[in-house]
Write a protein that holds these residues in place. Sequence first.
Motif, PDB file in Angstrom:
ATOM      1  N   SER A 100       0.862  -1.176   0.000  1.00  0.00           N
ATOM      2  CA  SER A 100       0.000   0.000   0.000  1.00  0.00           C
ATOM      3  C   SER A 100       0.897   1.224   0.000  1.00  0.00           C
ATOM      4  N   LEU A 101       0.817   1.999  -1.070  1.00  0.00           N
ATOM      5  CA  LEU A 101       1.660   3.196  -1.197  1.00  0.00           C
ATOM      6  C   LEU A 101       1.304   4.190  -0.087  1.00  0.00           C
ATOM      7  N   GLU A 102       0.002   4.231   0.183  1.00  0.00           N
ATOM      8  CA  GLU A 102      -0.491   5.126   1.216  1.00  0.00           C
ATOM      9  C   GLU A 102       0.191   4.847   2.560  1.00  0.00           C
ATOM     10  N   ASN A 103       0.210   3.580   2.941  1.00  0.00           N
ATOM     11  CA  ASN A 103       0.848   3.198   4.206  1.00  0.00           C
ATOM     12  C   ASN A 103       2.339   3.479   4.190  1.00  0.00           C
ATOM     13  N   LEU A 104       2.946   3.171   3.052  1.00  0.00           N
ATOM     14  CA  LEU A 104       4.391   3.358   2.926  1.00  0.00           C
ATOM     15  C   LEU A 104       4.762   4.821   3.147  1.00  0.00           C
ATOM     16  N   LEU A 105       4.000   5.733   2.511  1.00  0.00           N
ATOM     17  CA  LEU A 105       4.323   7.158   2.626  1.00  0.00           C
ATOM     18  C   LEU A 105       4.074   7.657   4.050  1.00  0.00           C
ATOM     19  N   HIS A 106       2.999   7.178   4.661  1.00  0.00           N
ATOM     20  CA  HIS A 106       2.730   7.561   6.056  1.00  0.00           C
ATOM     21  C   HIS A 106       3.874   7.134   6.953  1.00  0.00           C
ATOM     22  N   GLN A 107       4.341   5.902   6.715  1.00  0.00           N
ATOM     23  CA  GLN A 107       5.415   5.350   7.531  1.00  0.00           C
ATOM     24  C   GLN A 107       6.679   6.207   7.394  1.00  0.00           C
ATOM     25  N   ILE A 108       7.024   6.567   6.154  1.00  0.00           N
ATOM     26  CA  ILE A 108       8.236   7.367   5.925  1.00  0.00           C
ATOM     27  C   ILE A 108       8.092   8.733   6.599  1.00  0.00           C
ATOM     28  N   ALA A 109       6.918   9.332   6.423  1.00  0.00           N
ATOM     29  CA  ALA A 109       6.698  10.669   6.970  1.00  0.00           C
ATOM     30  C   ALA A 109       6.838  10.646   8.488  1.00  0.00           C
ATOM     31  N   LYS A 110       6.211   9.647   9.064  1.00  0.00           N
ATOM     32  CA  LYS A 110       6.239   9.550  10.530  1.00  0.00           C
ATOM     33  C   LYS A 110       7.663   9.335  11.021  1.00  0.00           C
ATOM     34  N   ALA A 111       8.360   8.390  10.420  1.00  0.00           N
ATOM     35  CA  ALA A 111       9.728   8.075  10.845  1.00  0.00           C
ATOM     36  C   ALA A 111      10.626   9.294  10.713  1.00  0.00           C
ATOM     37  N   PRO A 160       8.249  -2.225  -2.783  1.00  0.00           N
ATOM     38  CA  PRO A 160       8.043  -1.172  -1.775  1.00  0.00           C
ATOM     39  C   PRO A 160       9.334  -0.773  -1.072  1.00  0.00           C
ATOM     40  N   LEU A 161      10.261  -1.739  -0.884  1.00  0.00           N
ATOM     41  CA  LEU A 161      11.503  -1.407  -0.165  1.00  0.00           C
ATOM     42  C   LEU A 161      12.316  -0.394  -0.945  1.00  0.00           C
ATOM     43  N   ARG A 162      12.363  -0.585  -2.281  1.00  0.00           N
ATOM     44  CA  ARG A 162      13.142   0.339  -3.122  1.00  0.00           C
ATOM     45  C   ARG A 162      12.455   1.696  -3.222  1.00  0.00           C
ATOM     46  N   ILE A 163      11.133   1.680  -3.295  1.00  0.00           N
ATOM     47  CA  ILE A 163      10.402   2.953  -3.344  1.00  0.00           C
ATOM     48  C   ILE A 163      10.639   3.708  -2.039  1.00  0.00           C
ATOM     49  N   GLN A 164      10.605   2.934  -0.973  1.00  0.00           N
ATOM     50  CA  GLN A 164      10.850   3.525   0.349  1.00  0.00           C
ATOM     51  C   GLN A 164      12.262   4.128   0.412  1.00  0.00           C
ATOM     52  N   GLN A 221       0.113   2.523  13.317  1.00  0.00           N
ATOM     53  CA  GLN A 221       0.083   2.755  14.757  1.00  0.00           C
ATOM     54  C   GLN A 221       1.510   2.851  15.275  1.00  0.00           C
ATOM     55  N   ASN A 222       2.292   1.889  14.836  1.00  0.00           N
ATOM     56  CA  ASN A 222       3.665   1.814  15.318  1.00  0.00           C
ATOM     57  C   ASN A 222       4.638   2.273  14.241  1.00  0.00           C
ATOM     58  N   PRO A 223       5.329   3.365  14.472  1.00  0.00           N
ATOM     59  CA  PRO A 223       6.309   3.775  13.477  1.00  0.00           C
ATOM     60  C   PRO A 223       7.407   2.725  13.418  1.00  0.00           C
ATOM     61  N   SER A 224       8.008   2.617  12.258  1.00  0.00           N
ATOM     62  CA  SER A 224       9.063   1.607  12.194  1.00  0.00           C
ATOM     63  C   SER A 224      10.258   2.120  12.990  1.00  0.00           C
ATOM     64  N   HIS A 225      10.862   1.210  13.678  1.00  0.00           N
ATOM     65  CA  HIS A 225      11.985   1.551  14.551  1.00  0.00           C
ATOM     66  C   HIS A 225      13.269   1.265  13.801  1.00  0.00           C
ATOM     67  N   ALA A 226      14.375   1.902  14.224  1.00  0.00           N
ATOM     68  CA  ALA A 226      15.651   1.665  13.551  1.00  0.00           C
ATOM     69  C   ALA A 226      16.057   0.198  13.644  1.00  0.00           C
ATOM     70  N   LEU A 227      15.619  -0.501  14.684  1.00  0.00           N
ATOM     71  CA  LEU A 227      16.059  -1.877  14.890  1.00  0.00           C
ATOM     72  C   LEU A 227      15.026  -2.925  14.483  1.00  0.00           C
TER      73      LEU A 227
END
Length: 820
Positions: free
Chosen positions: A396-407, A436-440, A703-709
Amino acid sequence: MNKPKTRFPLKIIVSYLVLGALAVVVSYFLYTEYRTYIAASGAETETEKIIETGTLINEVYETDSFSRIALLTQKQEDFDQYLQKSNALYKKIDTLKSIITDSAQKVQLDSVKMLLQRKIQNIEQLRVLKLTSEQNTSLDDILREFKKFDRKTGRLSVEDIIREPSKLSYAKRKAWAKWADYFTETNVGFDTTQVNSITIDSLVKISRYIVLEAKRENSRTRNALKEKENELLQNELDISYRLREMIADFDAEMSRNRFVEDQQKIASEAKTKKVLRFAGVLGLGVIILFSYLILNDFFKTERLKRKLEREKQYSDEVLKTRDQLMATVSHDLKTPLNTIVGYSELFTHTPLSEKQQNYTQQIASSAHFISKMVDDLLDFSKLEAGKLPIDKVPFSLENLLHQIAKASKDLHIEKPIDLNLYIDETLEGKVFESDPLRIQQIVHNLVSNAYKFTEKGRIQITANVLSLKDDTYQVEIAVTDSGIGISKEKQQLIFKEFTQAESDTFQKFGGSGLGLAISKKIANLLEGTLKVESTLGEGSTFYFTLPLQTVAAQQAQSIVPQRIAALNGNLKAIIIDDDASMIKLLKELFEQMNIEVYGFTSFDSILKHPHLDFDFILTDIEMPNTSGFEVVEQLQSGVLESYTNQPIIAMTGARQHPRSKYLDSGFTDMLQKPFSKNQLIAALSPLFLNKIETHLPELKVFQNPSHALYDLSFLESFLNNPESVDEVLSIFYEQTEKDVKHIEQAIATFDCPLLANTAHRMLTMCRQLNAKKINPILETMEHCAKGETTQSEMESLFANLKVEVKKLTDALKNREKATA
Ligand code: ADP
């Protein structure tokens, strides 16, 4: 290298031109010679001419004969026939004239015609003349009557006494005449009574005189006529003679012409042969030259090709060496780097002076920098070698962008920058298929740069749909900042590797100058583009455009994280996995779905329950005793009584086999670890259509931003409530503790198979958690092989692993505290 490439066609063109010119010249020569030849032979006309001349000559002789007959007989019909013949002859001459080209010959024929005309006139005259002389005999008849009359009256003439007086001499004739007169006078017995003798006598005498005079005149005329006739005859002879002469001349002329033409023909043939011979020799010469040039080029090309092959081989070797070097260096760098980062972080948790804290921060940030650089270098070398794999998975591009923005926001919390995200509503709730990983990676790089080069103001991420064709959206992701901007001339440079816009960028902002180069290359791999628009001092906008294909509804179910599955009927599942935490995780999940689960850590333990009732099997592939493939084989051979062709689904962390390999081996489906709950549902729903229902609840953003680890999104997609997550995580901590001990033992005895197995087992859950630091270490251990890896290498890896495991468990536990 280019030289032969350009010379070769030029040579060929020149050779073709020479051959073409030769062909044109030879054709021209042959054509002109052919025309001369044709003119010389004149083919049909020539034979026609000869025939016509022959018949003309014959007819001239024939007409001549007719003229003689006409003259001899003097009959009108013979003369008419002669005229007819002459007319025919005229026509013949005209025909011959029409096929003759030589003007001299034409003049000759005209002369012949003229002569013939004269001849006709001549003959006509002759005939008339003859007829005239014939008519003159009437005078003699008159005279003869007179004589008869004389005799009746007793008068004698010489002719009455001598038969042919004309044969006598003049004196004799005179003497005979006198005698005749005397006889007449002395003659008695005449009846003069009837006529007045004197009168009649005088009348007769006068008449006779007149007639004699006339006869004399006539005789003179006849002589003149005779003369004229002779003259005409002579003339006729002359004309005939001249006619024959002329005809003979004409014939000779014709023969001469023919001879000349024959000579021309022979000359033309000889010339043609000469030209052909010349052309042949020249053509052969050109072909030999041509062949020489081509062969020469061919061998040259061959030599160059061999040289090129050698060079290619060399460059391939160099590239391989470079790749190996890159891989080794980055790998070797990464391990100690992780150690540095790990220990410096541990260090920060110990009591330190401010100065010491500062030092450790410096160490951590430098290590982080090198780590990022190594990652970039690795990516770059893979891109250069064309070995960067591009995935095609639903997301989901929508989720991916939200995740990047939040992080990003979380990471730069200290900067006074507003980060806004705008997503075109047509993209909302859509599931696309791409990497998605490369887009991210690209968007993340753009946003990181935006933060890096913006002190204050705003950053905007916008996702828009540019166009839609079939099921493919042309999507543009724009990242705009109000930062320092990039001058026009530097805008293209920044996409080159190891290039930064300004010479002091590194000092001011750090960075390797690789990020955009890599991003652009990846964008291209994704069939997209990456461009920039910027004004120095005002800010920049980076446009990342790419095609995104929507996925089929069924597949989409697997990716929209909020999908919920519910079970209508009871299902029973067997799970085989040597990793207990994985069994626990799946058990939790299936329980939510009302699916009863029998978990086994090995296939052998199932065999103890031959009558176990189940609806499907979920089995791991890489297991110590029996592999997933062997599980299928054994089940199919009937070792388990309750197995009646129920579906068997494979779970695997390895990527070496394509999906088809699993399906061919007898599996119903295959799940790549780590997999999401929805992916699992997607695999099960088609098998139990009326038993599993799925529906789409309201869309929630992360809900949970991706963490560095780590990244809990996968796990959370499985488990709806935090308690379940905690439960799974606590099993993970336990299992991990055991596994770390196993690894330690395996390294101490350098037992590679044990090490590989344990690492592999640990990987399953670590992948599910996306443990970014641990996964690469476990992946290296998983490939432990004596001879290729040394014990000390494994020891240093283990030191790292211990640090990272501690960091991960701490981070996860702290998260619990944070959410609690
Ligand atoms: P680096 O690791 O140096 O950031 P990049 O390839 O990501 O490498 O960027 C290359 C250069 O492009 C940067 O050094 C900087 O000069 C320029 N640049 C990139 N993004 C921006 C931006 N948002 N604003 C201004 N300059 C930028």
